[in-house]
Design a protein around this motif. Structure first.
Motif, PDB file in Angstrom:
ATOM      1  N   GLY A 122       1.023  -1.109   0.065  1.00 23.54           N
ATOM      2  CA  GLY A 122       0.052  -0.050  -0.305  1.00 23.54           C
ATOM      3  C   GLY A 122       1.079   1.356  -0.559  1.00 23.54           C
ATOM      4  N   ALA A 123       2.740   1.354   0.249  1.00 25.56           N
ATOM      5  CA  ALA A 123       2.566   2.198  -0.065  1.00 25.56           C
ATOM      6  C   ALA A 123       2.941   3.062  -0.735  1.00 25.56           C
ATOM      7  N   ALA A 124       3.459   4.271  -0.849  1.00 27.86           N
ATOM      8  CA  ALA A 124       3.574   5.457  -2.322  1.00 27.86           C
ATOM      9  C   ALA A 124       4.110   6.794  -1.644  1.00 27.86           C
ATOM     10  N   PRO A 125       4.538   7.534  -2.961  1.00 28.20           N
ATOM     11  CA  PRO A 125       5.292   8.488  -1.847  1.00 28.20           C
ATOM     12  C   PRO A 125       4.538   9.329  -1.285  1.00 28.20           C
ATOM     13  N   GLY A 126       5.188  10.011  -0.364  1.00 32.83           N
ATOM     14  CA  GLY A 126       3.772  10.625   1.454  1.00 32.83           C
ATOM     15  C   GLY A 126       3.923   9.982   1.501  1.00 32.83           C
ATOM     16  N   ASP A 127       4.171   8.320   1.876  1.00 28.62           N
ATOM     17  CA  ASP A 127       3.562   7.453   3.044  1.00 28.62           C
ATOM     18  C   ASP A 127       4.454   7.525   4.545  1.00 28.62           C
ATOM     19  N   ILE A 128       4.617   6.803   5.527  1.00 30.72           N
ATOM     20  CA  ILE A 128       5.314   6.984   6.534  1.00 30.72           C
ATOM     21  C   ILE A 128       6.484   5.735   6.110  1.00 30.72           C
ATOM     22  N   ARG A 129       7.521   5.380   5.626  1.00 28.62           N
ATOM     23  CA  ARG A 129       8.413   4.156   5.692  1.00 28.62           C
ATOM     24  C   ARG A 129       8.820   3.871   6.563  1.00 28.62           C
ATOM     25  N   TYR A 130       8.984   2.558   6.975  1.00 27.43           N
ATOM     26  CA  TYR A 130       9.067   1.249   8.597  1.00 27.43           C
ATOM     27  C   TYR A 130       9.993   0.697   8.021  1.00 27.43           C
ATOM     28  N   ARG A 131      11.330   0.798   9.184  1.00 24.66           N
ATOM     29  CA  ARG A 131      12.325  -0.254   9.225  1.00 24.66           C
ATOM     30  C   ARG A 131      12.177  -1.828   9.279  1.00 24.66           C
ATOM     31  N   ASP A 132      12.432  -2.024   8.409  1.00 25.31           N
ATOM     32  CA  ASP A 132      12.712  -3.807   8.389  1.00 25.31           C
ATOM     33  C   ASP A 132      13.508  -4.335   9.046  1.00 25.31           C
ATOM     34  N   THR A 178       8.397  18.138   0.651  1.00 26.99           N
ATOM     35  CA  THR A 178       7.375  19.254   0.546  1.00 26.99           C
ATOM     36  C   THR A 178       7.426  18.544   2.358  1.00 26.99           C
ATOM     37  N   SER A 179       7.603  17.576   3.146  1.00 28.52           N
ATOM     38  CA  SER A 179       7.399  17.219   3.403  1.00 28.52           C
ATOM     39  C   SER A 179       7.640  15.705   3.929  1.00 28.52           C
ATOM     40  N   THR A 180       9.094  16.094   5.868  1.00 28.44           N
ATOM     41  CA  THR A 180       9.483  14.011   6.163  1.00 28.44           C
ATOM     42  C   THR A 180       8.630  13.816   7.450  1.00 28.44           C
ATOM     43  N   ASP A 181       7.337  14.655   7.483  1.00 24.88           N
ATOM     44  CA  ASP A 181       7.037  14.392   8.874  1.00 24.88           C
ATOM     45  C   ASP A 181       5.487  13.370   8.739  1.00 24.88           C
ATOM     46  N   VAL A 182       4.202  14.898   8.238  1.00 23.93           N
ATOM     47  CA  VAL A 182       3.132  14.634   7.997  1.00 23.93           C
ATOM     48  C   VAL A 182       2.692  14.212   6.580  1.00 23.93           C
ATOM     49  N   PRO A 183       2.496  12.687   6.554  1.00 21.88           N
ATOM     50  CA  PRO A 183       1.976  11.821   5.559  1.00 21.88           C
ATOM     51  C   PRO A 183       1.271  12.515   4.683  1.00 21.88           C
ATOM     52  N   ARG A 184       0.810  12.011   3.180  1.00 19.53           N
ATOM     53  CA  ARG A 184      -0.128  12.694   2.687  1.00 19.53           C
ATOM     54  C   ARG A 184      -1.525  12.484   2.691  1.00 19.53           C
ATOM     55  N   ARG A 227       1.302  18.670   5.273  1.00 16.26           N
ATOM     56  CA  ARG A 227       1.220  17.101   5.323  1.00 16.26           C
ATOM     57  C   ARG A 227       2.229  17.691   3.558  1.00 16.26           C
ATOM     58  N   TRP A 228       2.308  16.156   3.570  1.00 14.26           N
ATOM     59  CA  TRP A 228       3.423  16.375   1.943  1.00 14.26           C
ATOM     60  C   TRP A 228       2.297  16.374   1.232  1.00 14.26           C
ATOM     61  N   THR A 229       2.798  17.233  -0.260  1.00 14.92           N
ATOM     62  CA  THR A 229       2.399  16.939  -1.673  1.00 14.92           C
ATOM     63  C   THR A 229       3.118  16.710  -2.742  1.00 14.92           C
TER      64      THR A 229
END
Length: 997
Positions: A808-818, A898-904, A892-894
């Motif tokens: 479900g990930a796309a640009p603007g989403d939170i990236r989680y650590r593996d 544009t943002s490194t903290d608040v997702p799209r 938010r990320w647009t």
């Protein structure tokens, strides 16, 4: 041997009034007397000896006797420090100088300086080693106040034992003391280490809080009135989106998910303006008031203290209100020379009009954060508007209705009474019997009315219903003690105590539910028809009993070397025969180095005492009732016979554990007490270590057992280590009209870890709509947060493609650590991500007096703790659904960078950005100006005109300012550290009057 000479005189206080009941002792002996109602005394004392005059609340004074005198005049000065000269240690008292355990005390002057409904809130930050956290700002302290003595060492109950006038209260929640008026309390003594608490055995693992209420003094009757009134406001509001901002985010979210804009009225956000300000509608200015009247007096033979109070507090959330009435009568009567009898009676009636707040995640505060500003608050007929899909694309409840529609009221009537008889057949030998009862009658009544019909509006409430519960929880106590106290050869002070205690706890309740009421104005449970589908039930719990035998030996040699040994043999009905009793010992020693010859008379070091102690104490509460037995499910169904007929029967679901015991912990304490320059500067430092080797944890059953429930077992172990520091500086010691200024600093720090689970497995604690938040596992602090680790936001599709697979990930989403390196984000990539336990807590109190003016201010703080801000789960849902949010999401990320903290913003949250992760963890540290009080006492010349002994007016402010990085309503969010839409703390401004006659 020196000849004895007659000495007589009079003892007064600084204003010339006599002081009855002053203790006068010939130094180094047990010879003494006390002053009469007019302050006079007579005794025989050795020539060239020294008389010691002491009285609670006044500084001790030593006066040399050079010969016979009949006109000795002694004036004692008020001294708040003197309140701590005598310490209540459980089944007796000790002088502060003879204490070898870790015990802290707070006097009445400090308690009443902060007008609060729950007395535990008044000692927040006042005692080192005690962490006090308000669970919310609900009126009357109804949300509870979490008290943790030296941290936590259990995943279950961590509440201390409360003892009020010798009666150990039943084990309750975090609002045990909001039924007691703070005006009635004389002192609070907190036993912190096991060498001190072992006298209470199986109930003392979490510390002991001993509350002593005010008693009468010999002399003329004195009346005192304390009254204050004030106003409360929400200390902080959140910056929620207005209607235009909400529509912008909502439209963007739908379009990003390929969905059409839901409502025509949202198509042009610029036309919407500010919209509804739900915080202004739900929060209000609320009043708080308290009136307490007391009368004390008596003679040398009988003394009494009578008091009554009324406390009322409206909540800042509409619909909430609390009021409390209390009556107290304490009496002591000397019957002849050997017998003394007395009583303590406390009656409380309280009403709490409750508003659902941080209960689950759909309380009034949570709904306030969710509801869009585009929704109107009221219908044309004045009833609360209920949002609907067609008009609002939102179907959850209007927070105004959440807080006010359901009339839910909690009522408690409580009577705590004790009676004692003390016989002293020989000097120093006392036999005492103490019997008591605590009777708690609780009622909860809730009525949800039917809403009016109105064409074109959703009829959310189509029926009216009621619920009523009633419970009765009595507990009974009987104790018998014998104490022998004697000074041998003028150097060996011995005090020996032996005793027996038995206590019983009972509980019963009934519950009734009705629905389909025909009208709203008849809100009694029997006015509704019976519905067989609704619960109507009751229960009577088996009695829980404690049987105890205890002893304590105190030995002091020449005022220098002190030793104490404690032993308690406790039995509990929670456990099976053979495992009911346990042994809880304690021992401590002290060396008063300042009494040694090489330091006596030292002008620099006025006090130096080393202390060391060890003890074992228990906690029976986490075992559960009858947890050592099989659990049988009698609702099991199974096909039997050739025809496969369904039969109902019983089957075991949990195996027994006959070896189940209470939790206990072993504690060691090393402390030092220091005083410099005639105790102008004082310090107390304690280091402690608590080991809990047999904590109760759930152990999974064998797969072949035929059962599925975990079995409670003493499988886990943990430790808790820390330091307590208390510093006092008497910056200016004036007299009369001169400046007096005292500063008190308390600092506490601890570290807790769950060392082993044994045969148990990691288990979850607090969960939410977003998943499990709290988890317990080896090598982790109790209550630690568990979830995913955020590594910023995906900025480009190339980053998404190169990263471990994240559905479900796309640009603007939170990236989680593996975390496990399998190149895909799953539940296995969760870890411990936060700790709600602070690095340290502190409190700074400054008390100043100058002439008739007094000023006090108290600063309290917590540093280094994490808070899981579940409010942001709600407000950031605005990026993915139709709920409202805070202005934070405007960033938010647009697009890339544009943002490194608040997702799209994307409806549906395909990446599950709302999952439990470090994204929602914030620093819960804060520094707060907790209380500021300015007072003025009228001159004696003015008071004499109205025959008053004291008249003081004061103005006070609470929660005046808070420095914090936390973005929620308040960083003080309960001991769990999880903010689930807590009832906001309030800022209070009030004026008060204290007048005595």
């Amino acid at each position: 041997m020196l000849a004895e000479v007659p000495v007589s005189g009079r003892v007064t206080q600084s204003n010339g009034d006599p002081l009855p009941g002053v203790t006068i002792i010939v130094k180094g002996t047990t010879v003494g007397t006390s002053t009469t109602a007019d302050g006079t005394f007579t005794l025989n004392a050795p020539e060239n000896s020294t008389l010691i005059f002491s009285y609670v609340g006044f500084g001790r004074k030593e006066v040399p006797v050079t010969g016979a005198t009949s006109s000795l005049s002694v004036t004692l000065l008020e001294d708040n420090r003197a309140l701590s000269e005598v310490v209540v240690v459980g089944y007796g008292t000790q002088e502060r100088g003879s204490v070898t355990g870790a015990i802290s005390s707070v006097g009445a002057a400090e308690i009443v300086r902060q007008p609060v409904p729950d007395v535990t809130q008044a000692i927040q930050g006042k005692v080192s080693g005690v962490t006090i956290t308000s669970n919310g700002g609900a009126p009357g302290g109804a949300a509870g106040t979490s008290v943790r003595v030296r941290g936590i060492t259990s995943a279950g109950n961590n509440n201390p034992l409360y003892v009020v006038d010798g009666f150990p209260l039943p084990d309750g929640g975090d609002n045990q003391l909001n039924a007691i008026s703070p005006n009635d309390i004389e002192t609070i003594d907190i036993l912190k280490d096991a060498s001190a608490t072992a006298i209470y055995g199986v109930r003392a693992a979490n510390g002991v809080v001993i509350i002593t209420t005010k008693r009468g003094k010999a002399g003329k009757t004195s009346f005192n009135l304390d009254a204050y009134r004030g106003v409360q406001t929400v200390a902080r509001k959140l910056d929620l989106l207005n209607a235009e901002e909400y529509a912008t985010i909502n439209n963007e979210s739908l379009l990003a998910a390929g969905k059409p804009i839901a409502l025509d009225k949202l198509r042009d956000p610029s036309t919407l303006g500010e919209g509804t300000d739900w915080q202004d509608l739900l929060f209000r200015r609320a009043k708080i008031q308290n009136y307490a009247l007391s009368a004390t007096g008596g003679s040398e033979k009988s003394r009494y203290a009578l008091s009554g109070s009324y406390f009322q507090q409206d909540g800042v959330v509409l619909g909430s209100q609390f009021e409390r009435f209390t009556l107290r009568a304490n009496g002591d009567v000397q019957v002849g020379k050997m017998l003394k009898i007395g009583n303590s009676i406390s009656l409380t009636h309280l009403n709490d009009r409750q508003v659902t707040s941080n209960d689950g995640e759909y309380g009034a505060v949570q709904q306030l954060l969710r509801i869009p500003p585009t929704v109107q608050p009221y219908r044309p007929d004045g009833y609360w508007y209920q949002p609907n899909s067609a008009s609002d694309n939102f179907t959850e409840e209007n927070p105004l209705a959440t807080s006010q529609r359901v009339n839910q009221k909690f009522t408690r009537n409580r009577a705590i009474t004790t009676f004692y008889a003390e016989l002293e057949p020989l000097k120093g030998l006392r036999f005492r019997t103490n019997v008591g009862a605590d009777l708690i009658f609780d009622n909860f009544n809730s009525f949800a009315p039917k809403g009016p019909e109105l064409a074109g509006y959703t009829q959310r409430y189509i029926t009216a219903g009621a619920r009523a519960t009633s419970s009765y929880a009595p507990s009974y106590l009987i104790e018998n003690t014998a104490t022998y106290d004697h000074l041998f050869a003028e150097k060996h002070q011995v005090t020996f105590l032996v005793g027996q205690s038995a206590q019983e706890f009972n509980y019963s309740n009934v519950e009734a539910n009705r629905s389909m009421f025909l009208r709203n104005d008849l809100q009694v449970i029997n006015a509704g028809p019976i519905n067989a589908l609704l619960t109507n039930a009751g229960s009577i719990d088996p009695s829980r009993r404690l049987a105890s035998y205890f002893s304590r030996l105190n030995y002091e040699f020449a005022g220098k070397y002190i030793f104490q040994a404690v032993a308690r043999y406790d039995g509990s009905s929670r456990f099976q025969p053979g495992e009911k009793f346990g042994f809880f010992p304690g021992a401590s020693a002290g060396w008063r180095i300042s009494e040694e010859g090489f330091l006596q008379g030292n002008n620099t070091i006025s006090n130096l005492k080393l202390r060391v102690g060890y003890g074992r104490v228990g906690n029976e509460l986490n075992a559960g009732r009858f947890a050592y037995l099989y659990t049988i499910n009698f609702g099991a169904v199974y096909p039997l016979g050739s025809d496969g007929a369904i039969n109902t029967g019983g089957a075991p679901v949990r195996l027994p554990n006959p070896n189940l015991r209470w939790e206990y912990n072993d504690q060691t304490n090393v402390g030092i007490d220091l005083g410099f320059l005639d105790n102008r500067f004082e310090a107390s430092i304690d280091l402690y270590n608590r080991n809990s080797p047999n904590l109760i944890a759930g152990v999974p059953p064998s797969l072949v057992s035929g059962t599925y429930e975990s079995v409670n077992a003493n499988a886990a172990s943990a430790y808790n280590r820390g330091i307590d520091v208390g510093l006092t500086s008497h910056n200016f010691n004036g007299s009369g009209a001169d400046l007096n200024w005292t500063t008190i600093l308390n600092v506490s720090a601890y570290k807790t870890r769950l060392e082993s689970l044994g045969a148990g497995v990691p288990y979850n604690g607090i969960s939410s709509l977003s998943g499990t938040i709290v988890r317990y596992d080896v090598n982790q602090a109790f209550g630690s947060f568990f979830g995913y680790v955020k590594e910023g936001l995906f900025q480009t599709q190339a980053e998404v493609d190169a990263a471990p697979r994240q559905p479900g990930a796309a640009p603007g989403d939170i990236r989680y650590r593996d975390l496990n390196g399998d190149n895909v984000i799953t539940d296995a990539d969760r870890k411990f991500i936060g700790n709600p336990n602070p690095n340290f807590t502190f409190g700074i109190t400054n008390n100043l007096t100058f002439r008739n003016f007094d000023l006090s201010f108290f600063i309290q703080g917590v540093q280094g703790n994490d808070v899981y801000n579940l409010n942001r789960y709600i407000t950031e849902s605005a990026l993915y659904s139709t709920t409202n949010g805070t202005s934070r999401i405007l960033n938010r990320w647009t697009g890339e960078g544009t943002s490194t903290d608040v997702p799209r913003a994307i409806n549906g949250d395909p990446n599950n950005n709302l999952r439990v992760s470090t994204h929602f963890i914030e620093d819960g540290s804060y520094v707060r100006l907790k209380n500021l009080t300015f007072g003025y006492t009228l001159p004696k010349s003015v008071m004499s005109r109205i025959s008053a002994s004291q008249l003081r007016v004061y103005f006070s402010a609470q929660n005046l300012a808070t420095l914090t990085k936390y973005t929620g309503y308040d960083p003080e969010v309960s001991a769990s550290g999880v903010d689930r839409g807590i009832y906001p703390q309030t800022r209070v401004f009030m004026g008060g009057l204290n007048i005595g006659f």
